[in-house]
Design a protein around this motif. Structure first.
Motif, PDB file in Angstrom:
ATOM      1  N   ARG A  31       0.821  -1.207   0.000  1.00  0.00           N
ATOM      2  CA  ARG A  31       0.000   0.000   0.000  1.00  0.00           C
ATOM      3  C   ARG A  31       0.857   1.260   0.000  1.00  0.00           C
ATOM      4  O   ARG A  31       0.536   2.254  -0.675  1.00  0.00           O
ATOM      5  CB  ARG A  31      -0.936  -0.010   1.204  1.00  0.00           C
ATOM      6  CG  ARG A  31      -2.067  -1.026   1.096  1.00  0.00           C
ATOM      7  CD  ARG A  31      -2.884  -0.792  -0.147  1.00  0.00           C
ATOM      8  NE  ARG A  31      -4.064  -1.645  -0.200  1.00  0.00           N
ATOM      9  CZ  ARG A  31      -4.888  -1.681  -1.237  1.00  0.00           C
ATOM     10  NH1 ARG A  31      -4.656  -0.941  -2.302  1.00  0.00           N
ATOM     11  NH2 ARG A  31      -5.956  -2.475  -1.219  1.00  0.00           N
ATOM     12  N   SER A  32       1.961   1.243   0.735  1.00  0.00           N
ATOM     13  CA  SER A  32       2.836   2.416   0.795  1.00  0.00           C
ATOM     14  C   SER A  32       3.472   2.696  -0.562  1.00  0.00           C
ATOM     15  O   SER A  32       3.518   3.844  -1.015  1.00  0.00           O
ATOM     16  CB  SER A  32       3.932   2.215   1.841  1.00  0.00           C
ATOM     17  OG  SER A  32       3.386   2.140   3.134  1.00  0.00           O
ATOM     18  N   MET A  33       3.955   1.655  -1.215  1.00  0.00           N
ATOM     19  CA  MET A  33       4.615   1.848  -2.504  1.00  0.00           C
ATOM     20  C   MET A  33       3.619   2.232  -3.587  1.00  0.00           C
ATOM     21  O   MET A  33       3.941   2.973  -4.514  1.00  0.00           O
ATOM     22  CB  MET A  33       5.371   0.581  -2.901  1.00  0.00           C
ATOM     23  CG  MET A  33       6.553   0.262  -2.011  1.00  0.00           C
ATOM     24  SD  MET A  33       7.583  -1.072  -2.644  1.00  0.00           S
ATOM     25  CE  MET A  33       8.367  -0.258  -4.036  1.00  0.00           C
ATOM     26  N   ALA A  34       2.389   1.744  -3.465  1.00  0.00           N
ATOM     27  CA  ALA A  34       1.397   2.022  -4.499  1.00  0.00           C
ATOM     28  C   ALA A  34       0.720   3.373  -4.311  1.00  0.00           C
ATOM     29  O   ALA A  34       0.410   4.062  -5.288  1.00  0.00           O
ATOM     30  CB  ALA A  34       0.344   0.917  -4.518  1.00  0.00           C
ATOM     31  N   GLN A  35       0.501   3.774  -3.045  1.00  0.00           N
ATOM     32  CA  GLN A  35      -0.316   4.961  -2.792  1.00  0.00           C
ATOM     33  C   GLN A  35       0.329   5.993  -1.882  1.00  0.00           C
ATOM     34  O   GLN A  35      -0.272   7.029  -1.608  1.00  0.00           O
ATOM     35  CB  GLN A  35      -1.660   4.546  -2.186  1.00  0.00           C
ATOM     36  CG  GLN A  35      -2.520   3.708  -3.125  1.00  0.00           C
ATOM     37  CD  GLN A  35      -3.827   3.295  -2.466  1.00  0.00           C
ATOM     38  OE1 GLN A  35      -4.106   2.121  -2.313  1.00  0.00           O
ATOM     39  NE2 GLN A  35      -4.625   4.260  -2.071  1.00  0.00           N
ATOM     40  N   GLY A  36       1.507   5.712  -1.366  1.00  0.00           N
ATOM     41  CA  GLY A  36       2.174   6.681  -0.522  1.00  0.00           C
ATOM     42  C   GLY A  36       2.059   6.377   0.963  1.00  0.00           C
ATOM     43  O   GLY A  36       1.396   5.430   1.378  1.00  0.00           O
ATOM     44  N   VAL A  37       2.692   7.229   1.757  1.00  0.00           N
ATOM     45  CA  VAL A  37       2.832   6.951   3.180  1.00  0.00           C
ATOM     46  C   VAL A  37       1.486   6.963   3.905  1.00  0.00           C
ATOM     47  O   VAL A  37       1.282   6.206   4.856  1.00  0.00           O
ATOM     48  CB  VAL A  37       3.812   7.964   3.816  1.00  0.00           C
ATOM     49  CG1 VAL A  37       3.235   9.367   3.817  1.00  0.00           C
ATOM     50  CG2 VAL A  37       4.186   7.535   5.230  1.00  0.00           C
ATOM     51  N   ARG A  38       0.538   7.804   3.484  1.00  0.00           N
ATOM     52  CA  ARG A  38      -0.756   7.840   4.169  1.00  0.00           C
ATOM     53  C   ARG A  38      -1.469   6.494   4.050  1.00  0.00           C
ATOM     54  O   ARG A  38      -2.096   6.030   5.010  1.00  0.00           O
ATOM     55  CB  ARG A  38      -1.630   8.956   3.597  1.00  0.00           C
ATOM     56  CG  ARG A  38      -1.139  10.356   3.905  1.00  0.00           C
ATOM     57  CD  ARG A  38      -2.049  11.413   3.314  1.00  0.00           C
ATOM     58  NE  ARG A  38      -3.374  11.349   3.898  1.00  0.00           N
ATOM     59  CZ  ARG A  38      -4.433  11.989   3.405  1.00  0.00           C
ATOM     60  NH1 ARG A  38      -4.307  12.719   2.305  1.00  0.00           N
ATOM     61  NH2 ARG A  38      -5.600  11.888   4.001  1.00  0.00           N
ATOM     62  N   ALA A  39      -1.381   5.875   2.890  1.00  0.00           N
ATOM     63  CA  ALA A  39      -2.004   4.569   2.712  1.00  0.00           C
ATOM     64  C   ALA A  39      -1.308   3.528   3.574  1.00  0.00           C
ATOM     65  O   ALA A  39      -1.952   2.659   4.179  1.00  0.00           O
ATOM     66  CB  ALA A  39      -1.955   4.155   1.241  1.00  0.00           C
ATOM     67  N   GLY A  40       0.022   3.616   3.656  1.00  0.00           N
ATOM     68  CA  GLY A  40       0.759   2.681   4.498  1.00  0.00           C
ATOM     69  C   GLY A  40       0.417   2.851   5.966  1.00  0.00           C
ATOM     70  O   GLY A  40       0.289   1.873   6.700  1.00  0.00           O
ATOM     71  N   VAL A  41       0.263   4.111   6.387  1.00  0.00           N
ATOM     72  CA  VAL A  41      -0.117   4.380   7.771  1.00  0.00           C
ATOM     73  C   VAL A  41      -1.517   3.835   8.053  1.00  0.00           C
ATOM     74  O   VAL A  41      -1.773   3.253   9.119  1.00  0.00           O
ATOM     75  CB  VAL A  41      -0.055   5.894   8.065  1.00  0.00           C
ATOM     76  CG1 VAL A  41      -0.709   6.224   9.406  1.00  0.00           C
ATOM     77  CG2 VAL A  41       1.406   6.364   8.065  1.00  0.00           C
ATOM     78  N   ALA A  42      -2.435   4.009   7.101  1.00  0.00           N
ATOM     79  CA  ALA A  42      -3.789   3.473   7.276  1.00  0.00           C
ATOM     80  C   ALA A  42      -3.755   1.959   7.424  1.00  0.00           C
ATOM     81  O   ALA A  42      -4.440   1.387   8.278  1.00  0.00           O
ATOM     82  CB  ALA A  42      -4.669   3.872   6.094  1.00  0.00           C
ATOM     83  N   ALA A  43      -2.933   1.292   6.602  1.00  0.00           N
ATOM     84  CA  ALA A  43      -2.803  -0.153   6.701  1.00  0.00           C
ATOM     85  C   ALA A  43      -2.224  -0.555   8.056  1.00  0.00           C
ATOM     86  O   ALA A  43      -2.690  -1.507   8.692  1.00  0.00           O
ATOM     87  CB  ALA A  43      -1.918  -0.678   5.570  1.00  0.00           C
ATOM     88  N   ALA A  44      -1.215   0.194   8.515  1.00  0.00           N
ATOM     89  CA  ALA A  44      -0.581  -0.102   9.802  1.00  0.00           C
ATOM     90  C   ALA A  44      -1.559   0.064  10.960  1.00  0.00           C
ATOM     91  O   ALA A  44      -1.600  -0.754  11.885  1.00  0.00           O
ATOM     92  CB  ALA A  44       0.641   0.795  10.009  1.00  0.00           C
ATOM     93  N   ILE A  45      -2.370   1.122  10.907  1.00  0.00           N
ATOM     94  CA  ILE A  45      -3.350   1.343  11.975  1.00  0.00           C
ATOM     95  C   ILE A  45      -4.397   0.237  11.972  1.00  0.00           C
ATOM     96  O   ILE A  45      -4.803  -0.260  13.032  1.00  0.00           O
ATOM     97  CB  ILE A  45      -4.009   2.723  11.808  1.00  0.00           C
ATOM     98  CG1 ILE A  45      -2.978   3.826  12.071  1.00  0.00           C
ATOM     99  CG2 ILE A  45      -5.203   2.870  12.757  1.00  0.00           C
ATOM    100  CD1 ILE A  45      -3.485   5.222  11.784  1.00  0.00           C
TER     101      ILE A  45
END
Length: 209
Positions: A31-45
């Motif tokens: 998700r981070s590589m595809a959509q950026g750090v906000r998407a990665g943070v959302a996945a992490a949360i």
């Protein structure tokens, strides 16, 4: 502290387990590589919230039910396997036309990514069994309130894991911002999708115990 022992060893062991690559790390990185750090943070949360479900369920004894009830284990296992395969098949359908620069791709809304991370974690009975097997080793046999000690250790483990996941989201987003080509991005999503399908099949074939 709160009926626990060897807290430093628990923290170090937990960190080592958290940085071990697995389905959660793979989902965050994708998700981070595809959509950026906000998407990665959302996945992490989402994954972190899923872990809290397992922590409190284990403290209340649900994980013990999963460990002893073949029917309960099978239901949760198959639900988790189906969801992993659904996410994997969705990624396999990625097309080059959708693969704009990695930091700007809007593959899914943040709330959807969060929900996917949450469900991917919650519907994996191996996570529940992990907490049941790992955490009690650091609870004093004479502890007056074992559920409280379990929750205390579980929260520490999950907070450390969340910090690692947030770092992973940032690091992989930075790597993605370097810019892979449109076709390379699509193939990355497809490759990860294939891995998720594999993880779903493997989970479906997992035996209890």
């Amino acid at each position: 502290m709160l009926g626990t022992h060897d807290l430093a060893l628990f923290v170090v062991s937990g960190l080592l387990l958290n940085i071990t690559p697995g389905a959660d790390s793979l989902y965050i990185a994708t998700r981070s590589m595809a959509q950026g750090v906000r998407a990665g943070v959302a996945a992490a949360i989402g994954i972190s919230l899923g872990c809290y479900v397992h922590i409190f369920a284990a403290a209340l004894g649900l994980s013990a039910v999963l460990a002893t009830s073949a029917a309960a284990f099978t239901v949760v296992k198959l639900a988790g396997a189906a969801y992993l395969m659904y996410v994997g098949l969705s990624l396999l359908r990625t097309r080059p036309a959708l693969a704009r620069p990695l930091s700007t791709v809007a593959v899914a809304p943040l709330r959807t990514i969060l929900a996917q991370g949450f469900l991917t974690n919650v519907l994996n009975p191996k996570v529940a069994l992990f907490f049941l097997a790992f955490v009690p080793q650091f609870i004093e046999p004479s502890a007056s309130n074992k559920p409280l000690a379990f929750v205390f250790l579980g929260v520490i483990f999950n907070l450390n894991g969340t910090l690692w996941c947030l770092f992973l989201a940032w690091a992989t987003a930075r790597a993605g911002s370097i810019g892979l080509g449109r076709h390379a991005t699509a193939w990355l999503s497809r490759s990860v999708g294939a891995v998720f399908v594999f993880l779903g099949v493997r989970l479906a074939l997992t035996k209890q115990g």
